[in-house]
Scaffold this active site. Structure first.
Site, mmCIF file in Angstrom:
data_model
loop_
_atom_site.group_PDB
_atom_site.id
_atom_site.type_symbol
_atom_site.label_atom_id
_atom_site.label_comp_id
_atom_site.label_asym_id
_atom_site.label_seq_id
_atom_site.Cartn_x
_atom_site.Cartn_y
_atom_site.Cartn_z
ATOM 1 N N SER A 27 1.005 -1.103 0.067
ATOM 2 C CA SER A 27 0.093 -0.063 0.046
ATOM 3 C C SER A 27 1.049 1.229 0.080
ATOM 4 C CB SER A 27 -0.881 0.004 1.372
ATOM 5 O OG SER A 27 -1.380 1.356 1.512
ATOM 6 N N TYR A 84 -1.413 -0.613 10.531
ATOM 7 C CA TYR A 84 -1.569 -1.049 9.041
ATOM 8 C C TYR A 84 -0.157 -0.563 8.330
ATOM 9 C CZ TYR A 84 -3.702 -1.449 4.440
ATOM 10 O OH TYR A 84 -4.008 -1.638 3.181
HETATM 11 P P1 NAP Z 1 -11.347 -6.189 -0.104
HETATM 12 O O1 NAP Z 1 -12.104 -6.053 -1.254
HETATM 13 O O2 NAP Z 1 -12.074 -6.323 1.208
HETATM 14 O O3 NAP Z 1 -10.778 -7.951 -0.337
HETATM 15 C C1 NAP Z 1 -10.027 -8.492 0.419
HETATM 16 C C2 NAP Z 1 -9.843 -9.753 0.129
HETATM 17 O O4 NAP Z 1 -9.031 -10.561 1.169
HETATM 18 C C3 NAP Z 1 -11.285 -10.579 0.053
HETATM 19 O O5 NAP Z 1 -10.943 -11.521 -0.939
HETATM 20 C C4 NAP Z 1 -11.274 -11.359 1.377
HETATM 21 O O6 NAP Z 1 -12.105 -12.509 1.097
HETATM 22 C C5 NAP Z 1 -9.830 -11.702 1.708
HETATM 23 N N1 NAP Z 1 -9.594 -12.025 2.958
HETATM 24 C C6 NAP Z 1 -9.731 -11.107 4.126
HETATM 25 N N2 NAP Z 1 -9.428 -11.527 5.014
HETATM 26 C C7 NAP Z 1 -9.017 -12.911 4.832
HETATM 27 C C8 NAP Z 1 -8.474 -14.212 5.553
HETATM 28 N N3 NAP Z 1 -8.344 -14.116 7.103
HETATM 29 N N4 NAP Z 1 -7.973 -15.160 4.928
HETATM 30 C C9 NAP Z 1 -8.126 -15.395 3.610
HETATM 31 N N5 NAP Z 1 -8.607 -14.300 2.800
HETATM 32 C C10 NAP Z 1 -8.929 -13.317 3.493
HETATM 33 O O7 NAP Z 1 -10.159 -5.572 -0.312
HETATM 34 P P2 NAP Z 1 -8.873 -4.856 -1.323
HETATM 35 O O8 NAP Z 1 -8.963 -3.432 -1.607
HETATM 36 O O9 NAP Z 1 -9.201 -5.860 -2.477
HETATM 37 O O10 NAP Z 1 -7.831 -5.420 -0.571
HETATM 38 C C11 NAP Z 1 -6.476 -6.349 -1.336
HETATM 39 C C12 NAP Z 1 -5.351 -5.993 -0.834
HETATM 40 O O11 NAP Z 1 -4.983 -4.327 -1.208
HETATM 41 C C13 NAP Z 1 -4.902 -5.926 0.804
HETATM 42 O O12 NAP Z 1 -3.939 -6.213 1.033
HETATM 43 C C14 NAP Z 1 -4.964 -4.476 1.146
HETATM 44 O O13 NAP Z 1 -4.354 -3.977 2.247
HETATM 45 C C15 NAP Z 1 -4.425 -3.623 -0.206
HETATM 46 N N6 NAP Z 1 -4.737 -2.300 -0.521
HETATM 47 C C16 NAP Z 1 -5.896 -1.901 -0.606
HETATM 48 C C17 NAP Z 1 -6.420 -0.426 -0.717
HETATM 49 C C18 NAP Z 1 -7.859 0.057 -1.033
HETATM 50 O O14 NAP Z 1 -7.967 1.285 -1.008
HETATM 51 N N7 NAP Z 1 -8.620 -0.821 -1.332
HETATM 52 C C19 NAP Z 1 -5.134 0.372 -0.861
HETATM 53 C C20 NAP Z 1 -4.372 -0.047 -0.563
HETATM 54 C C21 NAP Z 1 -3.804 -1.596 -0.590
HETATM 55 P P3 NAP Z 1 -12.988 -13.307 2.244
HETATM 56 O O15 NAP Z 1 -13.714 -12.155 3.079
HETATM 57 O O16 NAP Z 1 -13.702 -14.284 1.226
HETATM 58 O O17 NAP Z 1 -12.061 -14.190 2.970
#
Ligand code: NAP
Length: 267
Positions: free
Chosen positions: A141, A154
């Protein structure tokens, strides 16, 4: 369906958001897939859609990566399936509130963002070296370099991901295994709800779609980038930041104390 010449990509957190877009793009690039997350229904729905659309083989593994036994199962798959050529360590959760306003129990994000990512990377790196090559894409991130913006723990978990990638890149560069660390800015996914915030509270000009984010990150991957920051307009800004870091390295461990730290001898 045919055996993929690209091999199999394992994507964690593939049931939604950024991970689901990676699944789509990598299947279209010719990878077979193993999709990992907790929500079985969402995984199965995505797998069926991608198999129909691309003809690739898409398997799903339901696993809570905070659970040691589940995590071990995924480590074993990555270490032992010779068809696996890519790991996308994407599963992660965040925290928005500062330390003084958040509960330490919510900091269990370390188990997923750090421990699970580290253990899966440990499973993948030697296996990919033994298989003659491959790639690990770790989703960090921008808070890895701007930890003041959200919750500091985080930010710390994402700084870990960046540092691990920088170290691994040095270690694996001559072994045909690539490491790319992706630093997304705010991206329109469920992440914000899950972290206890609201995406609608953010100015729209700082929020990227998950489609644009993944397309940009894969463009960076194609260009051989070690670190990709999809929002950053001028690549020279990162290059300068990295050059400043490299310039520090030879002077970070010396046997002499610089003048500003010398305590005057007692009279
Ligand atoms: P998201 O839509 O909430 O997706 C998160 C994914 O992780 C979901 O598929 C969820 O699936 C899975 N997950 C959560 N807890 C889990 C667990 N205990 N075991 C296995 N799978 C798990 O969020 P996203 O934005 O796509 O996030 C993806 C990555 O991008 C993360 O590492 C996040 O830190 C990073 N990121 C996001 C942003 C942003 O603004 N969105 C910015 C910077 C970085 P289930 O609930 O089905 O398990």
């Amino acid at each position: 369906m045919s055996i993929s010449l690209k091999g199999v990509a394992v994507i964690t957190g593939a049931s939604a958001g950024i991970g689901a877009v990676y699944a789509d793009r990598l299947a279209r690039r010719g990878y077979d897939l193993i999709l990992v997350a907790r929500n079985e229904a969402r995984l199965d729905q995505l797998a069926t859609r991608l198999e129909d659309a691309t003809g690739r083989t898409v398997k799903t593994v339901v696993a809570d990566l905070r659970n040691k036994a589940d995590l071990k199962r995924i480590e074993t798959i990555i270490a032992t399936d010779p068809a696996i050529t890519m790991l996308v360590n994407n599963a992660g959760v965040g925290g928005l509130e500062p330390l003084l306003h958040s509960d330490v129990d919510a900091m269990e994000m370390v188990d997923l963002n750090v421990t699970a990512l580290m253990r899966l990377t440990y499973a993948a790196a030697p296996a990919l070296v033994a298989r003659g090559g491959g790639a690990i894409i770790n989703i960090a991130s921008v808070v890895a370099i701007a930890p003041e913006v959200l919750n500091g723990v985080y930010g710390g978990t994402k700084a870990f991901v960046l540092a691990l990638g920088q170290s691994l890149q040095k270690e694996l560069t001559d072994k045909n295994v690539r490491i790319q660390t992706v630093l997304p800015g705010a991206t329109a996914t469920n992440f914000w709800d899950a972290a206890g915030g609201a995406l609608d509270n953010l100015p729209s000009n700082i929020v990227m779609t998950s489609d644009d984010l993944v397309n940009a990150a894969l463009a960076g991957f194609d260009q051989g980038e070690v670190v990709s920051i999809p929002s950053l307009p001028d690549a020279a800004d990162w290059a300068n930041y990295e050059a400043a870091r490299q310039k520090l390295i030879p002077n970070l461990s010396l046997n002499s104390v610089p003048a500003r730290y010398r305590i005057a001898a007692a009279a």
